[in-house]
Design a protein around this motif. Structure first.
Motif, PDB file in Angstrom:
ATOM      1  N   ASP A1245       0.856  -1.189   0.000  1.00 25.55           N
ATOM      2  CA  ASP A1245       0.000   0.000   0.000  1.00 25.55           C
ATOM      3  C   ASP A1245       0.894   1.242   0.000  1.00 25.55           C
ATOM      4  OD1 ASP A1245      -2.118   1.695   0.071  1.00 25.55           O
ATOM      5  OD2 ASP A1245      -2.535   1.429   2.214  1.00 25.55           O
ATOM      6  N   GLU A1246       1.520   1.468  -1.124  1.00 24.62           N
ATOM      7  CA  GLU A1246       2.446   2.583  -1.272  1.00 24.62           C
ATOM      8  C   GLU A1246       2.211   3.231  -2.626  1.00 24.62           C
ATOM      9  OE1 GLU A1246       6.471   1.474  -0.715  1.00 24.62           O
ATOM     10  OE2 GLU A1246       6.113   0.360   1.156  1.00 24.62           O
ATOM     11  N   PRO A1247       2.735   4.436  -2.817  1.00 17.82           N
ATOM     12  CA  PRO A1247       2.629   5.068  -4.142  1.00 17.82           C
ATOM     13  C   PRO A1247       3.304   4.216  -5.214  1.00 17.82           C
ATOM     14  CG  PRO A1247       3.319   6.664  -2.491  1.00 17.82           C
ATOM     15  CD  PRO A1247       3.377   5.332  -1.820  1.00 17.82           C
ATOM     16  N   SER A1248       2.767   4.308  -6.400  1.00 14.08           N
ATOM     17  CA  SER A1248       3.311   3.505  -7.501  1.00 14.08           C
ATOM     18  C   SER A1248       4.770   3.830  -7.758  1.00 14.08           C
ATOM     19  CB  SER A1248       2.495   3.740  -8.770  1.00 14.08           C
ATOM     20  OG  SER A1248       1.179   3.285  -8.606  1.00 14.08           O
ATOM     21  N   SER A1249       5.125   5.104  -7.635  1.00 13.76           N
ATOM     22  CA  SER A1249       6.512   5.487  -7.892  1.00 13.76           C
ATOM     23  C   SER A1249       7.450   4.815  -6.909  1.00 13.76           C
ATOM     24  CB  SER A1249       6.665   7.002  -7.819  1.00 13.76           C
ATOM     25  OG  SER A1249       6.200   7.487  -6.571  1.00 13.76           O
ATOM     26  N   SER A1250       7.032   4.738  -5.640  1.00 13.79           N
ATOM     27  CA  SER A1250       7.870   4.083  -4.629  1.00 13.79           C
ATOM     28  C   SER A1250       7.999   2.590  -4.917  1.00 13.79           C
ATOM     29  CB  SER A1250       7.276   4.306  -3.238  1.00 13.79           C
ATOM     30  OG  SER A1250       7.999   3.585  -2.261  1.00 13.79           O
ATOM     31  N   THR A1478      21.001   7.393   3.916  1.00 11.65           N
ATOM     32  CA  THR A1478      20.342   7.901   2.717  1.00 11.65           C
ATOM     33  C   THR A1478      18.890   8.194   3.005  1.00 11.65           C
ATOM     34  OG1 THR A1478      21.784   6.449   1.470  1.00 11.65           O
ATOM     35  CG2 THR A1478      19.935   7.423   0.284  1.00 11.65           C
ATOM     36  N   PRO A1479      18.398   9.352   2.549  1.00 11.46           N
ATOM     37  CA  PRO A1479      16.955   9.596   2.704  1.00 11.46           C
ATOM     38  C   PRO A1479      16.169   8.501   1.995  1.00 11.46           C
ATOM     39  CG  PRO A1479      18.099  11.572   2.004  1.00 11.46           C
ATOM     40  CD  PRO A1479      19.089  10.463   1.920  1.00 11.46           C
ATOM     41  N   SER A1480      14.951   8.300   2.431  1.00  8.67           N
ATOM     42  CA  SER A1480      14.111   7.252   1.851  1.00  8.67           C
ATOM     43  C   SER A1480      13.852   7.544   0.383  1.00  8.67           C
ATOM     44  CB  SER A1480      12.774   7.161   2.599  1.00  8.67           C
ATOM     45  OG  SER A1480      12.019   8.328   2.367  1.00  8.67           O
ATOM     46  N   LEU A1481      13.560   6.478  -0.337  1.00  7.98           N
ATOM     47  CA  LEU A1481      13.250   6.644  -1.751  1.00  7.98           C
ATOM     48  C   LEU A1481      12.005   7.489  -1.935  1.00  7.98           C
ATOM     49  CD1 LEU A1481      14.024   3.045  -2.975  1.00  7.98           C
ATOM     50  CD2 LEU A1481      15.404   5.080  -3.277  1.00  7.98           C
ATOM     51  N   GLU A1482      11.050   7.360  -0.988  1.00 14.97           N
ATOM     52  CA  GLU A1482       9.838   8.155  -1.096  1.00 14.97           C
ATOM     53  C   GLU A1482      10.161   9.647  -0.989  1.00 14.97           C
ATOM     54  OE1 GLU A1482      10.328   5.625   0.713  1.00 14.97           O
ATOM     55  OE2 GLU A1482       8.733   4.135   0.483  1.00 14.97           O
TER      56      GLU A1482
END
Length: 1610
Positions: A1245-1250, A1478-1482
């Motif tokens: 349940d995450e954004p498609s880009s993520s 590293t900051p999260s990919l989101e």
């Protein structure tokens, strides 16, 4: 005097002394009517024509007496204004003056042929297209100087096996082919011998050990022998001692150019084993051997001998066809009917003959290995040039004659055009005969004009038997489909039928399937009109029912009051149907009136029963309407409501139909909702039941809108057409045209679903067809319009593998369960009429009340015509045979099954199973019944053999396998379809992929229509053997299933349901086009990896296990060395091109694009393509290629030295082949793991880009592991060597031969050469961290790949210039194993086109990510590329040719453009570089972070160890844990991926290329303290982040092996 048959004595052949017993010898021989120009041929061949006075009287008749014997009738002349029509036609006048054209051609051939050596072609009434004496020409050749050619041909298999064929040809003296040297009698034998020698010389030239991986030929290597400059293309390069006589002989044979034909090597190249074995005809594959084989393998023999046998079984067909023409000329319907029936009996045998070519490894002599055939004989059979005929079965005279006879008018397809071309090159006698049949007194036209239903029926039977789906052409097409699938995937670059030329998927077997379908439709066109569907869509459909008949009687055949089993009799009067025991009857069932009434009442159609229903043009119902008109020969206005309801599918209820009703009624019916919640499909109920229940629940307005009575166009869309059912014919007839046909039908019935309890009438749900044919007694009280006088659509089909033996003397054992007795009634009736062999029947039924045909069986037992053994499973009243009374007597005994009865008669059964060579009876055994009956019978037979004959179970299995191989064991298995439960487990693609069954003891699964089936236990029953099924193992085989017409065959579907194990996981709904495209792309890659594995194992299995490949006549076979050399060369030079070529680069490009677009344009990505390129140009690959090239030296040039290295070559071949298979298994497993990730991504349940970035990073890791697998594969390969003196039979001679070899090639003096600082072998390696790249570099690599393959990017299309079979046969024999197969090339081309499309669609983003100038235009770039010289397609475009190849690599043929300037081969790349924190990919995506990340920093030592992860089975679905969140599940999957070991791999592999040996599984948001293990020297420390996808935990054997590998390379 040469005559066909003396009209007085009836004897064939020449009359002794030339004297005529009737004194009627004219200047041109016999003066009787049939042999003179003034009469037709019917005089001699009509009954009673042997009376001399009758012949004299007919001969003296004038043309007037024959054509106008009496005045025309008054009814004809009355009112006739123009009386020209009363005079005979010119054509008729000429015919009676000269005789039938075919007869004249035949007579001339028989008169001239024996005097001239049949140089115009073999053609005779008694022998057809076969030589009258197959030994005549060879004997004449041996008696002439040309015996040197036949002597060498007799030795050819052994000489080819020794690799010494060219030297043997060169040693032949020059013998001219002039008439004074070679007599006419020897011409055909000389043609065959010289043509074969020329072709085998070309074959040896193209496969001489330098066609694959090879070093520069040393001095003294074999040189081609070229002739004069004025040589023709056909003889260029062939030694003059063969080329000169070949040209002379071909000129004498009337051949414009020297060439070898298909009929040369088949119907003129056999010898009989026993000329006295004439049942059913002498020229049978079992009774023939090739006279001059090239390789002497069974693939070559079976193909050529079956071509000879089809002419052997048709040898009387020439006379029959001629008589047909004479009957048409004389307008004699009765004579024509007799001849057409005789012709149909001959044509019926063709499919059976061709089916003898078996791809079942247990088929003994009839096994034709497609791998062997495609790589050996298919290459040999290339024509001498492209302008002469190809060696194709299409050139055989029989098929060209049958095309002419049936009136084929269209020749516009590829094979049609080729047929016209090949016909021009036939011998002149045969061409003249075919022309006479085609252009004069055409039989189809006469039959159609006659209006005789019997003639039309028999002709229709001939068309179906020859060109129909179940006839010869259909059998041939399906056999070719499976055969060529294996051939195309194992390296053959071209196939017949324009394969690959227009096939966008590169699946040559599918293209051939379509090409053969087009040719079939052209043959059917005069009888079916324009066929708008493919022929395979006709199979199992109404198209098979091309006759109409009435049900004459229904009667009980047992004491069962419910008449569960009954006999149905059809009246065949005026149908023209013929059949044989074992044939089946296809029937279009009719629904009972009470079921149709339910539907009509609910839909309000009671008053519209005869209303014409609008039918959509081109729909199945429209084709059925046209079919009815053709069969009934009555035009109709269209289909009525009654037709739809009586012919439509009303029961049971399928899920698709219930969903359709649910949507139509707008979800307003509770009944449909309850049904949709059902666990099992189909639901036991009918459409009438559903509508009767739903009408009470749905509002009236909704119902009226759903079913509009003003326009009934919705009715045929709602109700689909029912399909026919087939039943074994239960009688035999000795009539010319059978008048009756009997069926033994067992009615199936089941209780309806409880939800329909209130629907009336409350009857069980009967089988659609069995309930129609054998209705229950209780049904007769309901109104029923299926009266016995109703015409029923029927058709006859012939199961090829369920026919009586050709001999009437061999014993026959029949095993039947219940209604399985149906075909055996026809068997015993036929055998009792004409045979003296033993007939034994084992019958298993439930009780005495259900003992069918009891009175008939008792009569046969009393006559001694049948031995009966019964088993009653639910009755103590048994039956035993009393030899004194010769009667069956009742005896009390325990209930038993049929296997117990078989064991009790074990001695008899086991002797029937054993062949005559094993001391047995060599009986034919037949099993008919359900799958459970088959299993019970087989269990009993195995127990009987073990008890009475065999000492072990394996010996019993071997005896059974022999019976199956000799085709003495035949099966007719059926099963009632069982409901499929929706509660069955869901099986992911990765789990299906793991069950390819190629290893012994493993299971074989296939996917079909969303289901998964374990077919392992079905393989022994499969008619085509295991190889055909294995080609689809581990795959979704729905497309193949459809093209083979299995999905329209109820029998296949019923059998398949027994092996159902679960539902195939469907494609998830990603709600993202990008992820969906990635899924499709990865799925294609997984499929390729499976296909590469299964088909490579076909070849590997031969190399590993088949001793015939390696030894011939007790000596080492160079043919086996050649096979392994070409096999391994193809792998090494192509580098497994479909797996590591453009398809992988396509995946890499799109995944890299995703990462760069979501994270940062200059994000550092693993250089996967570079890793693959460096692996292929590494010292390991170089050493491995050198070793393979050494194998090539043994093929021909130094074949004699191979004897010193026999054991070394064998050990090397087996070890390396096992490495190949294990490597592909590892690639398959890696790709399967990547497939599992998609299911987890879909559940997040995450954004498609993520999700897209996580998925891309995961798949990049998989690709990196795949690249590392390739490097490890080459390292393992390089450790093997053929030079193992210690294991040879004579180590000293082996060592000395090795020293001699090194002295010759100069490697022995290597240490004497001065060292060079610039030696590429001494260059240092870069650091162990390897290389990372950014997206700009990846895109540049893709540009280079597209630039090198511009011709592959254009859409596939046929060549503008028509290609012929000769072009393709020449191409497939080209001496270039570097060329990938058609399948490989098309897969590469597809990937390149998709890359091109992807770049065009994302140009603006690519400009930004790769820093392209704004004016960059891909079309302009491609236009620029098009100006460059075309290069060979390159799989990897990331590097130029490496200069870091060791000295030993010089002289090797290696892949071009695989290095990077002076950069030496490097290890696999380091992990992806990311920051320590590293900051999260989101966050990166949301903030549109585009800054380059800082340099990677070492990860501080963690404080605590990670808790151990649970072990997960490789075949277990990753989605099975429902207790964790999707993110946790993804992490667990990563851990599972990293911990999983490659199955069956004997080679350690790094967990991930240069990955840390203690990777953290925590994400960038979560820190976990673990104790780090001590660092390994030389290994990089990898930070956390995306690289958490790597292998974690501890150092295991794989890591230790990898460290050793790194140390050795460094």
């Amino acid at each position: 005097m040469s005559v066909r048959a003396c009209p007085v004595t009836g004897r064939n052949g020449s009359v002794s002394g030339g004297a005529c017993p009737a004194g009627r010898v004219g200047p041109r021989g016999c003066a009787f009517a049939a042999f003179q120009p003034n009469m037709g041929g019917t005089t001699v061949y009509s009954n009673g024509s042997d009376d001399t006075s009758t012949l004299h009287e007919k001969e003296r008749k004038t043309l007037n007496e024959m054509l106008m014997p009496e005045a025309p009738a008054r009814e004809v002349t009355k009112g006739l204004k123009n009386a020209d029509s009363l005079q005979p036609e010119d054509e008729d006048l000429l015919a009676f003056a000269l005789g039938a054209p075919a007869r004249r051609v035949l007579m001339r051939a028989e008169q001239v042929g024996p005097q001239t050596g049949w140089k115009d072609g073999y053609l005779s009434s008694a022998y057809g297209f076969l030589p009258p004496n197959e030994n005549d020409a060879p004997v004449a050749l041996r008696a002439s100087p040309g015996r040197i050619w036949s002597d060498l041909c007799e030795r050819m298999p052994g000489v080819v096996a020794r690799g010494n064929m060219r030297n043997s040809i060169l040693a032949l003296p020059l013998v001219y082919g002039t008439p004074d040297v070679i007599p006419d009698r020897a011409l055909w034998a000389a043609t065959v011998c010289l043509g074969v020698l020329a072709s085998v010389y070309r074959y040896e030239e193209a496969n001489d050990g330098s066609d694959g991986v090879a070093v520069i030929p040393p001095q003294g290597a074999f040189k081609n022998i070229h002739g004069d400059d004025d040589e023709e293309e056909e003889t260029k390069g062939i030694p003059r001692n063969i080329a000169i006589p070949l040209r002379q002989i071909c000129t004498r044979m009337g051949r414009a150019l020297p060439h070898l034909t298909q009929f040369d090597v088949s119907i003129y190249n056999y010898k009989l084993r026993d000329p006295t074995s004439v049942q059913p005809y002498v020229a049978r594959t079992e009774n023939m051997d090739l006279r001059w084989p090239v390789f002497n393998d069974r693939g070559e023999a079976m193909f050529l001998l079956c071509m000879a046998e089809v002419h052997g079984c048709f040898q009387s067909g020439i006379e029959v066809v001629t008589r047909c023409q004479e009957a048409v000329m004389n307008r004699d319907n009765n004579a024509l009917l007799h001849e057409l029936v005789a012709l149909k009996a001959l044509v019926d045998q063709l499919a059976y003959v061709f089916h003898k070519i078996s791809v079942n490894p247990n088929a003994g002599e009839q096994f034709a290995n497609p791998v062997e055939w495609g790589q050996r004989y298919a290459k040999f059979s290339a024509p001498l040039s492209k302008r002469v005929p190809a060696l194709s079965g299409l050139a055989l005279p029989l098929f060209l004659l049958m095309d002419a006879f049936i009136g084929r008018a269209k020749y516009t397809s590829f094979l049609g055009i080729e047929a016209i071309h090949l016909r021009r090159w036939l011998p002149l006698n045969i061409r003249a005969f075919i022309t006479a049949i085609e252009n004069h007194y055409r039989v189809p036209e006469f039959v159609k004009a006659s209006g005789c239903p019997k003639l039309n029926g028999v002709l229709e039977g001939i068309i179906e038997s020859y060109a129909g789906e179940r006839g010869f052409m259909g059998t041939h097409r399906y056999k070719v489909y499976g055969f060529l699938e294996v051939v195309a995937k194992t390296g053959r670059t071209e196939t017949n039928g324009n394969a690959g030329a227009g096939d966008s998927d590169g699946r040559a077997w599918e293209e051939v399937h379509r090409t053969l379908s087009d040719s079939m439709k052209e043959r059917l066109d005069p009888y079916r009109g324009e066929v708008k569907v493919q022929p395979h869509q006709m199979r199992g459909s109404f198209e098979e029912c091309r006759f109409q008949a009435r049900i004459l009687d229904r009667q009980g055949i047992d004491q069962d009051p419910n008449r569960t089993t009954g006999m149905v009799t059809f009246d065949l009067h005026n149908t023209g149907i013929t059949f044989q025991p074992g044939d089946r009857l296809a029937i279009m069932p009719v629904n009972p009136s009470y079921e149709a009434a339910k539907v009509a009442a609910a839909l309000g159609l009671d008053e519209l029963w005869d209303t014409i229903v609008p039918i959509e043009q081109g729909s199945e119902w429209a084709r059925f309407s046209k079919h009815l008109e053709i069969v009934s020969k009555v035009r109709s206005a269209g289909l009525t409501v009654k037709d739809i309801l009586k012919r439509g599918h009303l029961a049971p209820l399928t899920k698709e139909f219930v969903i359709s009703i649910h949507q139509t009624l707008r979800a307003s019916s509770q009944t449909t909702l309850k049904l949709l919640a059902s666990d099992e499909w189909p639901v036991k109920g009918s459409i009438g039941d559903l509508l009767q229940t739903a009408i009470a629940e749905v509002p009236q307005d909704v119902w009226d809108r759903a079913f509009d009575l003003s326009n009934l166009a919705w009715l045929p869309k709602l109700i689909s057409l029912e399909v026919p059912r087939t039943y074994s014919i239960s009688n035999s007839s000795d009539e010319l045209l059978p008048s009756l046909i009997d069926l033994t039908v067992s009615r199936t019935e089941s209780a309806r679903d409880p939800i329909f309890r209130g629907v009336q009438p409350a009857l069980p749900l009967y089988g659609v067809s069995s309930g129609f044919l054998n209705p229950a007694p209780g049904v007769l009280q309901y109104p029923c319009d299926t009266a016995d006088d109703q015409m029923v659509l029927i058709g006859v089909s012939r199961p090829i593998q369920f026919q009586l033996p050709p001999s009437t003397t061999v014993p026959v054992a029949m095993f039947a369960g219940g209604s399985g007795i149906a075909p055996f009634r026809g068997f015993w009736q036929k055998r009792a009429q004409s045979g003296i062999g033993r007939n034994i029947l084992f019958l298993g039924v439930q009780s005495r009340d259900k003992f069918v045909h009891e009175s008939e069986l008792r009569g046969l037992v009393q006559e001694g015509s049948l031995e009966l053994h019964t088993a009653f499973s639910r009755d103590r009243r048994g039956l035993v045979y009393d030899p004194i009374m010769r009667e069956l007597v009742e005896q009390d005994m325990e209930p038993r099954y049929i296997d117990t009865t078989i064991v009790d008669n074990g001695r008899l059964v086991s002797e029937l199973v054993m062949s005559k060579t094993q001391g047995g009876l060599g009986g034919y055994l037949y099993i008919c019944g359900s799958v459970s009956v088959y299993e019970t019978v087989m269990s009993g037979i195995k127990q009987a053999i073990y008890k009475c004959q065999a000492s072990t179970h394996s010996t019993a299995d071997s005896l059974l396998a022999t019976a199956f191989a000799e085709r003495r064991f035949m099966l007719d298995i059926f099963m009632t379809p069982r409901a499929m439960s929706s509660s069955e487990p869901t099986i992911p693609m990765s789990q299906l992929a793991a069950h390819t069954g190629h290893r012994k003891g493993s299971r074989m699964w296939i996917g079909v229509h969303g289901g998964v089936y374990d077919v392992t236990d079905f393989l022994p029953m499969h008619p085509g053997g295991t190889l055909i099924v294995a080609a689809s193992a581990g795959l979704d085989a729905t497309k193949t299933f459809h093209e083979l017409a299995h999905d329209t065959n109820p029998e296949v579907s019923s059998l398949l349901s027994k092996y159902f194990i679960g539902h195939l996981s469907p494609k998830p709904d990603f709600r993202s086009t990008e992820i969906s495209n990635l899924y499709d792309m990865w799925c294609r890659y997984l499929r390729l990896s499976i296909e590469n594995l299964t088909t490579l194992y076909f070849e590997a299995n031969n190399i590993l296990e088949d001793s015939k490949i390696w030894f011939s006549g007790g000596l080492f076979n160079i043919g086996g060395v050649r096979k392994f050399y070409q096999f391994q060369s193809r792998l090494m030079q192509n580098g497994f091109s479909t797996l590591f070529g453009a398809k992988l680069q396509e995946i890499y490009l799109k995944l890299s694009f995703t990462m760069a677009n979501a994270v940062a344009p200059n994000v550092r990505l693993p250089d996967i393509i570079g890793s693959i390129t460096r692996a292929q140009s590494s010292p390991y690959a170089t050493k491995a290629m050198q070793e393979v090239s050494h194998v090539g030296q043994f093929v021909s040039n130094n074949s004699k030295s191979a004897r010193f290295h026999e054991n070394g070559i064998l050990r090397y071949a087996q070890t390396v082949t096992e490495l190949d298979v294990s490597f592909l298994e590892q690639i398959r497993d890696e790709a399967a793991q990547g497939m599992d990730a998609f299911d987890l991504i879909a559940s997040m349940d995450e954004p498609s880009s993520s999700k897209q970035v996580k998925l891309a990073s995961y798949l990049l890791t998989i690709l990196e592991r795949i690249a590392a697998r390739l490097e490890t594969y080459y390292s393992q390969l390089s450790q093997e060597s053929i030079y193992r003196p210690e294991i040879e039979n004579n180590p000293a001679r082996t060592r000395w031969n090795n020293v001699r070899r090194k002295i010759v090639d100069g490697s022995f003096f290597l240490l004497a050469q001065p060292p060079s600082m610039g030696s590429p072998g001494l260059q240092s390696r870069p650091g162990q961290n390897g290389l990372d790249v950014d997206f700009a570099q990846i895109f540049a690599n893709a540009q280079q790949t597209l630039q090198r393959s511009p011709q592959s990017i254009s859409s596939p299309s046929y060549d503008t210039q028509t290609r012929r079979l000769a072009d393709m046969h020449t191409a497939r024999a080209a001496p270039n194993t570097q060329a990938p197969s058609t399948f490989d090339m098309q897969q590469q081309g597809n990937a390149l086109r998709r890359m091109s499309t992807f770049i065009n669609d994302n140009m603006s983003t690519i400009r930004r990510l790769s820093k392209l100038p704004a004016e960059y235009d891909f079309a302009s770039l491609m236009a620029t590329y098009g100006k460059h010289p075309q290069q060979a397609p390159s799989t990897f475009g990331s590097r130029t040719a490496s200069s870091a190849i060791s000295n030993g690599a010089q002289g090797l043929r290696v892949r071009g453009n695989t290095g990077n300037g002076s950069v030496s081969p490097l290890p696999a790349p380091t992990p992806l570089r990311v920051r320590t924190r590293t900051p999260s990919l989101e966050d990166n995506i949301q903030l549109n972070h585009r800054q380059p990340p800082p340099q990677s920093q070492p990860l501080p030592p963690p404080k605590d160890k990670l808790p151990p992860l649970p072990s997960v089975s490789p075949t277990q679905s990753l989605t099975s844990n429902s207790q964790t969140s999707p993110s946790a599940a993804m992490n667990a999957a990563m851990a599972h991926l990293n911990r999983r070991q490659p199955p069956r791999s004997t080679t350690p592999l790094p967990a991930s290329p240069r990955a840390s040996l203690a990777l953290s599984l925590a994400s960038s948001r979560r820190k976990m303290s673990v104790d780090a293990p001590p660092p390994v020297p030389g290994m990089p420390v990898v930070p956390a982040g995306l690289r958490a996808l790597k292998l974690a935990a501890s150092v295991n054997g794989d890591e230790m092996r990898f460290q050793q590998l790194q140390t050795r390379v460094g």
